[in-house]
Design an enzyme around this catalytic site. Structure first.
Site, short mmCIF file in Angstrom:
data_model
loop_
_atom_site.label_atom_id
_atom_site.label_comp_id
_atom_site.label_asym_id
_atom_site.label_seq_id
_atom_site.Cartn_x
_atom_site.Cartn_y
_atom_site.Cartn_z
N GLU A 70 17.75 72.99 41.72
CA GLU A 70 17.61 74.30 42.36
C GLU A 70 16.24 74.53 43.01
OE1 GLU A 70 18.90 77.76 40.27
OE2 GLU A 70 20.82 76.86 39.67
N GLU B 43 26.38 73.04 37.73
CA GLU B 43 26.30 74.27 36.93
C GLU B 43 27.30 75.29 37.45
OE1 GLU B 43 22.48 76.12 36.44
OE2 GLU B 43 21.43 74.20 36.29
#
Length: 413
Positions: free
Chosen positions: A166, A351
């Site tokens: 991320e 995720e």
């Protein structure tokens, strides 16, 4: 409810975690990180909590891996801690730290679970941060050295690896809003940080390719639709989308920055150098997708902001305990966008999941109907994406444990 047989042969199901959120960081020879400093500053973290102990996974890893096995997961995605492997961010590796990850990987293999490692999930060693952190170009090469140390230790057994997790969150929360370590609020520096994170992805990808040529390596990007509130906001949403999704996806998967970012980076002649995009745009084996929701934007009449986020346009919209709108269709839209824009790369859903304000009952059970409904809805959309031809190889739920949720401490389940 879906069964494994509803997905293609070889499709894997797993769970994800991050080192600083679960291991505990005050033992095992780990060096101090910028998150230790950030958490120690009053007001930065809910209830002044920190990752010093977290879930104590460092000491409980054997029983924790028994839970992974009992849940029937094929894969466990964990992260190695840069500061545990190289306590100062550079120099000689910490034998105790590497030994811990050796035991963890061997424990997974003994239980028939595939290890899936992430090199960077947000913990910069303190010394490295004091010397500029991601604002400095030298950190890119120190990170590549760290990747090499991990590869030399684990590469004979770990064949799947995420480079950077991320990067958007690192930039946005760490350097724009200041809600995460290192707590900066300087959007101009943020673009330099973004470029250095992309370089670190490319540099570590190259090292791993040499040392573990049979490994599959890629980034984990948090991707989501950017939706205009009304017709007048369509062009704004397109610009915002370029600054969030395509800021990282375009350089990695297409070898170029999107046009709005190119104009901004023209201000940073020392940042973008010859050969950088070639390093960043090396072929990857997969793209990790972290997805939780979408964002809705509308124009703001405050000229120094230009836009604002809208919580929801639907009065009946449901939200998780993170206040993220539950909109499974955005998951399908994201996967469709990735397939169509980038020629259908291999994808792992690294995720997806939800926090809810649930409780342990007297009999030890948790009545988590909301979470079951959430996961079933998102798996439905995942299945539709697979049927439409998206090259999705696996799905990992976030997270295996209640954990240290960064600035929210231990407050989310």
């Amino acid at each position: 409810m879906y069964k494994r047989s509803d997905f293609p042969d070889g499709f894997t199901f797993g769970a994800s975690t991050a080192a600083y959120q679960i291991e505990g960081h005050s033992f095992g020879g780990a060096g101090r990180t910028h998150w230790d400093d950030f958490a120690a500053t009053p007001g930065n973290v809910v209830r002044a909590e920190n990752g010093a102990k977290a879930c104590d996974h460092y000491h409980r890893w054997e029983s924790d891996l028994d839970l992974v096995q009992a849940a029937g997961f094929d894969v466990y995605r964990f992260s190695t801690s840069w500061a545990r492997v190289l306590p100062d961010g550079r120099g000689a590796p910490n034998p105790e730290g590497l030994d811990y990850y050796e035991r963890l990987v061997d424990g997974l293999l003994e239980r028939g679970i595939r290890p899936f490692a992430t090199l960077y999930h947000w913990d910069v060693p303190w010394f490295e941060q004091q010397n500029g952190g991601w604002e400095g170009r030298d950190t890119v090469w120190h990170f590549a050295d760290y990747a090499e140390a991990v590869a030399r230790s684990l590469g004979d057994r770990v064949k799947h690896c995420v480079t950077i997790n991320e990067p958007l969150t690192i930039v946005n929360a760490g350097y724009i809003s200041g809600d995460h370590a290192p707590g900066r609020r300087n959007p101009l520096r943020a673009f330099r940080v973004a470029h250095h994170l992309l370089l670190a992805h490319g540099a570590s990808l190259r090292r791993l390719g040499v040392l573990v040529p049979d490994a599959e390596v890629g980034p984990a990007l948090n991707l989501f639709p950017v939706i205009p509130r009304g017709r007048a906001d369509v062009r704004l949403a397109a610009r915002i989308e370029a600054l969030v999704n395509r800021l990282f996806a375009d350089p990695i998967l297409a070898g170029r920055y999107p046009r709005p970012v190119q104009r901004l980076l023209s201000l940073y002649r020392r940042t973008l150098r010859a050969g950088d995009l070639g390093l960043i745009g090396q072929p990857v084996d997969f793209v990790g997708v972290n997805h939780y929701s979408h964002i809705i934007v509308e124009r703001s009449w405050l000229p120094w902001i230009g836009f604002r986020l809208v919580r929801s346009t639907d009065p009946n919209a449901m939200h998780t305990d993170m206040d993220w709108q539950i909109e499974p269709r955005s998951f399908l839209d994201t996967l469709t966008w990735l397939r169509e824009r980038y020629n259908n790369p291999a994808v792992y859903i690294t995720e997806n999941g939800a926090a809810f304000d649930d409780h342990v009952e007297a009999d030890g059970s948790v009545r988590d109907a909301d979470r079951r409904d959430y996961l079933e809805a998102y798996l439905f959309m995942l299945h539709r994406a697979v049927e439409a031809g998206s090259a999705i190889r696996g799905y990992f739920v976030w997270s295996l444990f209640d954990n240290f949720e960064w600035a929210l401490g231990l407050s989310k389940r």
